[in-house]
Design an enzyme around this catalytic site. Structure first.
Site: not given
Length: 860
Positions: A279-283
């Site tokens: 995941s992208d950060w906080a995605a």
């Protein structure tokens, strides 16, 4: 208008829903399990062997980041110390090691695209990989081919390569090969259709005053997905990418990191991806849904930054123990992660991180954010630059596009007085790294802003490099670097033999607002009064040379054809050797051979407005409808008969070239066969055990907010802390989501990058190219194809090569067209097909200078 489904588009016509319907992403389950196909076989088997020895908690530990700002890297997983497996360090960025020291700051991806040089893309990737490895980073969070560049003002376009999928795909793949040959896992990002910063994350948008509750949705049809946005990712998978990062945005109203269609179907089933999805950060927005939709690693691990809570960690352990997530799915996550680790040889090169992403102090707490753990040396100040400055300087020069030259260049060195005009010539008064994540536009522009940056070890400004050249020749050089001091600029220009005017335009990631630009550019004009600076100089000096440092195209219509503007160069974002690279071109040590990787329109309207900057769905997810389909950049200009100022692929040289003798030859190749058959059933490795096996270990000193895989209690409901725990999974799990039985192989699947028959070479094309000038130079022959259909682009780029020719010498450039190069995506059969429409091939030096053409023979 909104697309009703990613599959609901006929091959030749877009089918639109009524305005009150939202785009829909159909479910695709179960998540395909890796099988070690192709050159993944050895790494896969090693991964299976080690994962078979792991407990459930150890597998979960590999999948989940330990939390934001806790360990040294920007993202770090747990490890398996019992088996000698360290936690894995994931670190930005696509142009160098971020948040570090004594690292290089490489040219941006857009500059690599401007070189059109496959070897330079590889060498840059390899050099970056070496620096990441030497810093102790296991995973480089790059390169990027998303955003592709749907809108010219998209904030992060510069991190990637080009809005053309073929050019992007080739350079994307070469970069990945280089990084991984250096022993670091490359992350192909951002997957997929992540084309603007506005509305990418609801909390970020709320911080700017937008009343939305969900991230924006990129709504596109299946044909556009395959022929445009998925194309470079197919090249990345074929190149062996170890990781793919799913993006913040929604795709057809399903979040990128829990979109079963894009992750399970397109990426894993169709493209045969064997690595892991991060995941992208906080995605990461949901625990079970993300796991079953194909997510393999959650970063940075917490639900919200520094929250200490996680969708995975303990909750993933619980989900397997209670049967909501099948064992085979978490086994597959762990195998994919370890297979990528082994495939690049990271186990042989591993070294612990020797820097902290959070402080430049030599000593600090091991767990930075909570100030816990031992107080120890966190920065070892390891210099990893090697001799990479030479490569950086070369790429900077080889990516400098000569847009106009009325005999002004190269400079002779005999110019008696050289005027250096514009803020972009000089230094940032706060220092090269004076603005966090380069979030300002002060001084010369050598990279954009955001997480896609790196700290400069130094930055050679144009003022420094050119002053050295002038003074070496015992001539005069004076500067005027205040863009609002028009009187002084005019006075200096009047006295100059040549005025070098430096202007720029910046952009970056959405969490930083620079002068009202929320990541995306507000317009395509030059920044900081640039147009007026140019006009002031040109009105007083008949030898005015303009140098543009920008993230993409800018509007030049007010002055480009002024006869006193004798030359224009685009330097892009050239990295730490900016001034030296430019001086090499200006003074003729390097003959420019770069070509523009995008189109320069006369007005912003010439591109059409594809950037959504206002919510259009109440407080729900803004709907970003990709109504243009595949017609972006030069494809759209061609369709609308819009004449650009400088076309895609355009670039001048200090010499000239001639094209002749186009030849076409049909090659022998196997007939196309859709893939068929079934996979094996999902394998499992090891035993799950009972809840009592996964209680926190006795004596563990727990770190505040750290994400662990263990349980507080054998009571799973109590351990989860989830108010809705106990809901029947059948109430919310899609059909087939937990099915581990054998699954059908998709017709377009069967290999890395899709059906192996797509990559059969069907036609060979050759062209004779001659250097007709008086100096050696580089040329980039470009091969375009017309696919013939009534709703197809007039031409699409398919092959290219950068070649060097001595004066009066010629060469025969030969290349091939694959089945994929000649095919269209058929949404009904869900496969590629070469249509019956007549096809042509075009060769030349740019998308609008194609002197050679030929009809292509019928192939299948």
């Amino acid at each position: 208008m909104r697309f009703t489904s990613i599959e609901a588009v006929a091959l030749t016509a877009v089918s639109l829903a009524s305005a009150d319907e939202l785009a829909y992403s159909p479910p695709y389950y179960p998540s395909p399990w890796a099988n070690g196909q192709g050159d993944w076989a050895e790494a896969y088997q090693r991964a299976v062997d080690i994962v078979s020895q792991m407990t459930l908690a150890e597998k979960v530990n590999l999948t989940t980041g330990t939390g934001w700002e806790l360990e040294l890297c920007v993202g770090q997983t747990g490890g398996v110390p019992r088996l000698g497996i360290p936690g894995m360090c994931a670190q930005d960025s696509p142009l160098g090691v971020r948040d570090s020291d004594y690292n290089s700051a490489f040219p941006a991806g857009v500059n690599v695209a401007a070189t059109w040089d496959k070897n330079l893309a590889y060498l840059r990737g390899q050099a970056m990989g070496q620096e990441f490895s030497d810093k102790g980073a296991d995973i480089q969070l790059g390169p990027a081919a998303g955003p592709l560049g749907r809108s010219p003002d998209g904030g992060r376009n510069w991190e990637g390569f080009s809005p053309d999928p073929a050019l992007s795909g080739v350079l994307f793949a070469e970069t990945i090969k280089g990084i991984q040959d250096a022993g670091v896992v490359a992350t192909a990002k951002h997957y997929i259709a992540y084309e603007q910063e506005h509305f990418r994350q609801a909390p970020e948008a709320q911080g700017y005053g937008f009343n939305i509750t969900e991230s924006g949705s990129a709504n596109l049809d299946d044909k556009t997905m395959h022929e445009l946005y998925l194309w470079p990712f197919a090249d990345a998978i074929r190149a062996g990418a170890g990781a793919v990062m799913c993006s913040y945005n929604q795709i057809n109203n399903s979040y990128g990191c829990q979109n079963s269609y894009t992750l399970n179907k397109l990426l894993k089933a169709e493209l045969g991806f064997q690595g892991f999805v991060m995941s992208d950060w906080a995605a990461h927005h949901a625990g079970v849904s993300g796991a079953l939709a194909g997510l393999d690693m959650s970063m940075p691990g917490d639900v919200d930054y520094d929250s200490g809570t996680s969708y995975w960690g303990t909750n993933l352990t619980i989900s397997v123990l209670n049967g909501t997530v099948p064992q085979w799915r978490v086994d597959d996550m762990a195998v994919r992660i370890m297979a990528a680790y082994y495939k690049v040889g990271r186990d042989r090169l591993w070294t612990p991180p020797n820097f902290s992403s959070w402080t430049r102090d030599e000593y600090g707490f091991k767990y930075y954010y909570v100030s816990e753990g031992p107080y120890e040396k966190v920065n070892q100040f390891v210099n990893v630059q090697r001799n990479h400055s030479e490569l950086i300087r070369r790429i900077g020069a080889d990516s400098t596009v000569l847009l106009k030259n009325d005999g002004a260049l190269p400079l002779t060195g005999k110019e008696r007085l050289v005027a250096l005009i514009g803020e972009d010539a000089g230094s940032n008064p706060y220092g090269a790294n004076g603005c966090s994540d380069r979030g300002c536009d002060n001084g010369t522009l050598a990279m954009g802003w955001g997480s896609g940056t790196a700290n400069f070890p130094y930055l050679v400004t144009p003022e420094q490099a050119i002053s050295n050249e002038v003074l070496k020749n015992k001539n005069g050089v004076f500067t005027a670097t205040d863009n609002w001091a028009i009187d002084q600029i005019e006075a200096l220009a009047k006295t100059a033999s040549v005025s070098l005017v430096f202007v720029n335009a910046d952009s970056g990631e959405g969490y930083i607002n620079v002068d009202g630009n929320l990541g995306d550019r507000r317009n395509l004009t030059l920044w900081r009064n640039g147009d007026n600076v140019i006009k002031a100089a040109a009105s007083n000096c008949n030898n005015t040379i303009v140098i543009i440092h920008s993230v993409g195209p800018v509007l030049v219509n007010e002055w480009y054809d002024n006869p006193n503007v004798t030359a224009i160069l685009w330097g892009g974002l050239p990295g730490q050797e900016s001034g030296n690279s430019l001086a090499d071109v200006l003074y003729g040590r390097v003959n420019p051979g770069a070509k523009s990787p995008f189109t320069w329109g006369k007005t912003r309207e010439a591109y059409q407005d594809y950037l959504y900057t206002e919510p259009n769905n109440g407080n729900g997810a803004p709907q970003e409808d990709f109504v243009e389909g595949v017609f972006i950049d030069y494809r759209g200009f061609d369709k609308r008969n819009e004449t650009p100022i400088y076309e895609f692929g355009y670039g001048l040289s200090y010499t000239t070239f001639n094209y002749s003798n186009l030849q076409v030859e049909v090659l022998s190749a196997p007939a196309y066969e859709p893939a068929s058959g079934e996979t094996e059933a999902a394998p499992t490795f090891g035993e799950v055990g009972n809840a009592s096996d996964y209680l926190y270990p006795d004596g563990l000193q727990r770190i505040t907010k750290f994400i662990y895989p263990w349980l507080n209690s054998t009571d799973l409901e109590a351990s989860s802390g989830d108010a809705s725990y106990g809901q029947d999974a059948s109430d919310y799990l899609p059909e087939g989501a937990t099915d581990g039985s054998a699954q059908p192989i998709l017709p377009a699947g069967g290999g890395a990058g899709g059906n192996p028959r797509l990559y059969d070479e069907l036609i060979r094309v050759s062209v004779t190219i001659k250097n007709t000038g008086k100096v050696a130079g580089d040329e980039v022959p470009q091969l375009y194809v017309s696919l013939g259909g009534p709703n197809e682009p007039k031409i699409v780029l398919r092959q290219f090569e950068r070649i060097t020719l001595q004066p009066s010498k010629e060469t025969q450039w030969s290349t091939t067209l694959t089945r994929r190069d000649l095919a269209n995506w058929n949404v009904e059969t869900q496969d590629w097909e070469i249509t019956s429409y007549p096809k042509m091939v075009f060769a030349g030096s740019s998308s609008r200078k194609l002197p050679l053409r030929a009809s292509l023979p019928t192939v299948h």
